[in-house]
Design a protein around this motif. Structure first.
Motif, PDB file in Angstrom:
ATOM      1  N   HIS A  67       0.958  -1.285  -0.712  1.00  0.00           N
ATOM      2  CA  HIS A  67      -0.291   0.010   0.282  1.00  0.00           C
ATOM      3  C   HIS A  67       0.710   1.539   0.039  1.00  0.00           C
ATOM      4  O   HIS A  67       0.208   1.954  -0.272  1.00  0.00           O
ATOM      5  CB  HIS A  67      -1.012   0.155   1.199  1.00  0.00           C
ATOM      6  N   ALA A  99      -8.628   2.322  -1.682  1.00  0.00           N
ATOM      7  CA  ALA A  99      -8.059   2.456  -0.466  1.00  0.00           C
ATOM      8  C   ALA A  99      -6.961   3.844  -1.136  1.00  0.00           C
ATOM      9  O   ALA A  99      -5.785   3.736  -0.055  1.00  0.00           O
ATOM     10  CB  ALA A  99      -7.088   1.771  -0.490  1.00  0.00           C
ATOM     11  N   SER A 102      -6.259   6.029   1.565  1.00  0.00           N
ATOM     12  CA  SER A 102      -5.409   5.369   2.693  1.00  0.00           C
ATOM     13  C   SER A 102      -3.897   5.649   2.077  1.00  0.00           C
ATOM     14  O   SER A 102      -3.179   5.799   2.780  1.00  0.00           O
ATOM     15  CB  SER A 102      -5.943   4.260   2.694  1.00  0.00           C
ATOM     16  N   GLN A 103      -3.881   5.026   1.269  1.00  0.00           N
ATOM     17  CA  GLN A 103      -2.074   4.977   1.056  1.00  0.00           C
ATOM     18  C   GLN A 103      -1.774   6.121   0.864  1.00  0.00           C
ATOM     19  O   GLN A 103      -0.183   6.250   0.757  1.00  0.00           O
ATOM     20  CB  GLN A 103      -2.326   4.294  -1.029  1.00  0.00           C
ATOM     21  N   SER A 106      -0.752   7.146   4.285  1.00  0.00           N
ATOM     22  CA  SER A 106       0.145   6.302   4.699  1.00  0.00           C
ATOM     23  C   SER A 106       1.536   6.900   4.055  1.00  0.00           C
ATOM     24  O   SER A 106       2.016   6.688   5.053  1.00  0.00           O
ATOM     25  CB  SER A 106      -0.206   4.637   4.446  1.00  0.00           C
ATOM     26  N   PRO A 167      -5.296  -0.747   4.642  1.00  0.00           N
ATOM     27  CA  PRO A 167      -6.263   0.164   4.764  1.00  0.00           C
ATOM     28  C   PRO A 167      -8.386  -0.786   5.421  1.00  0.00           C
ATOM     29  O   PRO A 167      -9.443   0.651   5.643  1.00  0.00           O
ATOM     30  CB  PRO A 167      -6.828   0.514   3.366  1.00  0.00           C
ATOM     31  N   ALA A 170      -8.205   1.532   8.469  1.00  0.00           N
ATOM     32  CA  ALA A 170      -9.722   2.444   8.455  1.00  0.00           C
ATOM     33  C   ALA A 170     -10.790   2.941   7.849  1.00  0.00           C
ATOM     34  O   ALA A 170     -12.008   3.474   8.699  1.00  0.00           O
ATOM     35  CB  ALA A 170      -9.148   3.953   7.465  1.00  0.00           C
ATOM     36  N   LEU A 205     -11.042   5.405   1.408  1.00  0.00           N
ATOM     37  CA  LEU A 205      -9.954   5.207   2.405  1.00  0.00           C
ATOM     38  C   LEU A 205      -9.781   3.941   1.748  1.00  0.00           C
ATOM     39  O   LEU A 205      -9.359   3.022   2.177  1.00  0.00           O
ATOM     40  CB  LEU A 205     -10.208   5.486   3.898  1.00  0.00           C
ATOM     41  N   HIS A 206     -11.686   2.460   2.062  1.00  0.00           N
ATOM     42  CA  HIS A 206     -11.364   1.261   1.937  1.00  0.00           C
ATOM     43  C   HIS A 206     -12.917   1.120   1.254  1.00  0.00           C
ATOM     44  O   HIS A 206     -13.613   1.330   1.440  1.00  0.00           O
ATOM     45  CB  HIS A 206     -11.275   0.799   2.714  1.00  0.00           C
TER      46      HIS A 206
END
Length: 531
Positions: A67, A99, A102-103, A106, A167, A170, A205-206
């Protein structure tokens, strides 16, 4: 004599003792708005220690590194690729990245704080879930103890799932936030905006947002059934304001999901993902059984819920039964779904457990005295101190407060193939690798620039034929070495000791030699490389 007694009484009644004076000074001079109760202090202790615990756990070697690699690519290119960009064998496969946000988060955390940033996001997501559950149980039961039992049940049941940084955490945070909001005693006007906004964030996010829509659907159907049964006519549900509210909320949330880079295609991907044939061979997508740790934990939690339902004086709503049965059935079909069932099951167990306990104790204690909450400045001081101490000793605290670099090798799991990857880069290995799928994510993140990974945790992006070939090689199929020749593989990276049988078979063939080996991974080199 009388004068002496009067002076003594005056001294006793008019002048407080030294101990009372000190306490009065501490409490009275502290701003009233900032005073908290001892129950708040206990809650702060639980959450601070939880944050410290999850911050100290080593990062598992799968998922997160892949990710991060996707997050780096999206950030640097300024857009999401239309086709799978990192695994050449998946070239041309449509890439719907559910995702992507989120990636990016991160990757930026890693850029700013290194591995400490990832640990912070990981610990913060889980701690926030615990905090939300504690908050709602305490609001519903006025009991810290039952809130504590709720989070313990959640952690025990979901421990395996929570150990992997990805993710999905999240998505879990969004789910718990939605769940505790829907379980609020009073509907607030800003929920009309907050819940659809949550789905906008969740959808980027997911890809687990359908679980949230299903949750609202359960509340909708459950409320309609409850109203119909109570009134004796099903027409009553159409006149019920709460039922209409859930219906409108479901519509708004479903529309909010469309605020994503893919529009309606995101729905198609989210619903099709779990039924992808490549996932069938992964343990975490297999049915939940009692042989699994989480299967045993779920069985125990389920049994306790059945007992609580038998004894509870509290009304059992249709909605909670639908949620528990629906998510429980999904977990039996795929063990990975246990992550959504556990917080719900722990919540309802604590809720009914508190009702049973309160009913048994009724009349034994003065409820007003028992439930009285005392606020004091000293609890605020020790709460802030607890937060500060626990934060300061975490990796992110050490990095921010002291500028201390975190030891990468100590921060990741012992199965992370650090030595093998360093060897590949030192030898400047190029071309198509064959690797254990579990090592593919770290190879994508830190492997040689010109080496091609065979498979990573995104197995749904592999062509089904390639995935079938991977399984035949890794599972010691009779044509495994022929397939390695077909793909032009000169280098193999395997995790140990899990793939020891494959290692021994390749060594016995005489075509391969060990280039690097440690306790966690091995690199095999072909004796006569394929040009």
């Amino acid at each position: 004599m009388a004068t002496a007694l009067e002076n003594q009484n005056e001294s006793t009644n008019g002048n407080p003792s030294e101990e009372d004076s000190e306490e009065s000074i501490l409490v009275d001079r502290f701003p009233e708005a900032l005073r908290v109760s001892r129950f708040t202090f206990f809650t702060v202790c639980i959450l601070s220690l939880s944050f410290l615990l999850f911050s100290s756990l080593p990062l598992w070697h799968t998922d997160i590194w892949g990710h991060l690699a996707y997050g780096e690519l999206i950030w640097q290119s300024g857009g999401i690729p239309a086709f799978e960009p990192l695994v050449p064998l998946s070239s041309g496969i449509p890439f719907i990245d559910t995702a992507w946000l989120s990636q990016i988060f991160s990757f930026q955390a890693y850029q700013l704080f290194g591995v400490a940033g990832i640990k912070f996001l990981y610990a913060a997501a889980i701690t926030a879930c615990l905090g939300l559950l504690l908050y709602r149980i305490q609001k519903r039961t006025d009991s810290f103890l039952w809130g504590l039992l709720c989070v313990i049940g959640f952690l025990l049941c979901d421990w395996k799932q929570l150990g992997i940084v990805r993710p999905q955490l999240a998505g879990l945070l969004c789910f718990v936030l939605l769940f505790i909001t829907l379980n609020a005693r009073q509907w607030r006007r800003f929920y009309w905006f907050a819940i659809p906004a949550l789905f906008v964030l969740w959808a980027n996010l997911h890809g687990s947002f359908p679980v949230g829509l299903g949750l609202i659907g359960c509340f909708l159907v459950g409320r309609a059934v409850d109203v119909g049964r109570k009134s004796g006519t099903w027409k009553a549900m159409f006149r019920d304001s709460v039922t209409r509210r859930y219906f409108l909320l479901l519509e708004l949330s479903a529309i909010a999901v469309l605020v994503n880079p893919y529009g309606l295609r995101l729905y198609t991907e989210a619903f099709a993902f779990s039924s992808h044939p490549n996932l069938a061979e992964l343990v975490e997508w297999s049915p939940l059984t009692l042989r699994m740790y989480q299967g045993k934990a779920a069985a125990l939690l389920g049994l306790l819920i059945v007992i609580a339902y038998r004894l509870t004086p509290r009304r059992i709503s249709v909605a909670e039964v639908l949620i528990l049965v629906g998510l429980g059935t999904a977990a039996l079909w795929s063990s990975r779904m246990i992550i959504w069932w556990a917080p719900v099951a722990a919540y309802y167990l604590a809720l009914h457990g508190a009702a049973i306990w309160g009913h048994k104790r009724k009349g034994l204690v003065d409820e007003a005295e028992e439930n009285a909450v005392h606020y004091a400045g000293k609890w605020t001081v020790v709460s802030v101190g607890m937060i500060w101490i626990c934060f300061a000793v975490t990796p992110i605290g050490s990095r921010i407060l002291h500028g201390k670099q975190v030891d990468f090798e100590k921060s990741v799991s012992s199965t992370t193939p650090i030595g093998a990857v360093n060897y590949l880069k030192e030898k400047k290995i190029e071309g198509q690798l064959f690797n254990s799928m579990e090592l593919g994510d770290y190879l994508l993140w830190d492997g040689p620039e010109n080496a091609s990974v065979f498979a990573n945790s995104h197995v749904h992006l592999l062509p089904q034929e390639v995935w079938d070939h991977y399984l035949r090689i890794i599972n010691l199929g009779s044509d495994g070495e022929e397939l390695l020749d077909r793909y032009g593989v000169n280098t193999i990276v395997l995790d140990l000791p899990r793939r020891s049988n494959l290692l021994r078979r390749l060594e016995r063939s005489g075509d391969w030699r060990v280039g690097y080996k440690d306790g966690r991974s091995v690199v095999l080199l072909r004796n006569e490389p394929i040009e």
